[in-house]
Motif scaffolding. Sequence first.
Motif, short mmCIF file in Angstrom:
data_model
loop_
_atom_site.label_atom_id
_atom_site.label_comp_id
_atom_site.label_asym_id
_atom_site.label_seq_id
_atom_site.Cartn_x
_atom_site.Cartn_y
_atom_site.Cartn_z
N GLY A 1 1.34 -1.39 -0.32
CA GLY A 1 0.17 0.24 0.33
C GLY A 1 1.15 1.14 -0.04
O GLY A 1 0.28 2.56 -0.44
N ASP A 2 2.02 1.28 1.17
CA ASP A 2 2.51 2.44 0.98
C ASP A 2 3.79 3.12 -0.39
O ASP A 2 3.77 4.41 -1.30
N PHE A 3 3.57 1.24 -0.95
CA PHE A 3 4.69 1.52 -1.90
C PHE A 3 3.77 2.34 -2.98
O PHE A 3 4.27 3.01 -4.11
N GLY B 1 -5.60 -1.55 3.21
CA GLY B 1 -5.17 -2.37 2.83
C GLY B 1 -4.40 -2.38 1.75
O GLY B 1 -4.63 -1.25 1.01
N GLY B 2 -3.33 -3.03 1.29
CA GLY B 2 -2.60 -2.81 0.18
C GLY B 2 -3.60 -2.77 -1.16
O GLY B 2 -3.67 -2.38 -2.07
N GLN B 3 -4.48 -3.83 -0.82
CA GLN B 3 -5.53 -4.43 -2.13
C GLN B 3 -5.79 -2.70 -2.54
O GLN B 3 -6.79 -2.74 -3.95
N ILE C 1 8.18 -7.95 -2.05
CA ILE C 1 6.94 -7.98 -2.34
C ILE C 1 6.41 -7.14 -2.98
O ILE C 1 5.77 -7.39 -4.11
N ILE C 2 7.12 -5.92 -3.80
CA ILE C 2 6.82 -4.95 -4.29
C ILE C 2 7.49 -4.92 -5.87
O ILE C 2 6.66 -4.65 -6.69
#
Length: 345
Positions: free
Chosen positions: A12-14, A238-240, A40-41
């Motif tokens: 999410g931050d990336f 979240g990231g999704q 993971i990025i």
Amino acid sequence: MRILFIGNSRIGDFILSSGLLAHLIETYRDARITVVCGKIIVPLLAHTPNIERVIVLEKRKHHRHWLDLWLMTVGTRWDLVIDLRNSAVSRLLRAGQVRRVERVRGKRLHRVEEIGRVLRLDPPPDPRLWPGDTDRAAAADLIPDGPPVLALGPGSTHEHKRWPSDRFAELAVRLTGPGGILPGGRVAVIGSPAERAQAEPVLAAVDPARRIDLMSNTPLLTAAACLQRCALYIGNDGGQMHLSAAAGIPTLGLFGPTPAHHYRPWGERSDYVQAPEPFEGLEARIPEAMKAGVSLMTGITVDAVEAAARRLYLKVAPTESPRIGEPASAVLGSGMDIDGKPGTM
């Protein structure tokens, strides 16, 4: 021109910082860019142009990963260093310019706005994704042409950030049933295999002919392309959620013990629902909730989420429910491949 971009390790931050990376790529077209990020990025950068090197920062005891990074970068004379981690490394490199994130007291800035201030960009650049043709083809197989799709993300890494699964299930029935905003629509449940337990009640509530099970190791950019084929996404913070907003589809995020003003899904096609309790109070209860394994999102009702989803969808969606076949408009790019194994949701 040599640019070092020290980014985040969480998805999410990336994603929230990807607009700044895109700005660098488009402004300095001949630059050679090195990106530092978590393992993971890496797959998110598979088709990003102008990336000369990706350095995977793997956390080590006693912060030794920062020493590793310094050793890998100290031999280069950088024209520009962007350090979104505010690390000591950027202070110890030979660089023409070093830009770091500045905290602004007294202002409730979104993370994208904070990142934009690194280069004094106002408005800040929108998050950007670079899916490839193979990602779009895979998405078309996973979500074939047909009735519109409601995408749901009931999972989360932490229990205290999860809205109850039975409420997601009821929401799916309401939104795709008679009188819903997507009557007769399909329901795609998206997440990782580790979140299968949260997804099962939602999948069970939907007619098998209308449900799409994406609770698998779907590569990140393929997941983004899948989301681009959906009419609306609703999910936990979240990231999704950020992946969905960056894909350009209407995105509704659900927030409890995290500050929505700072991490809400970014963009005019996004909105959020915050638990009625002040997040500061819920935040203080996180240690207790983690120990007990309970959610801090139960204050959000299905009625509240349904109403917010209806407002958002009617504001940004077509007057008629679209059938799948054309990708949604989005801030997406295209570019060349770099080496890297596919990452997954």
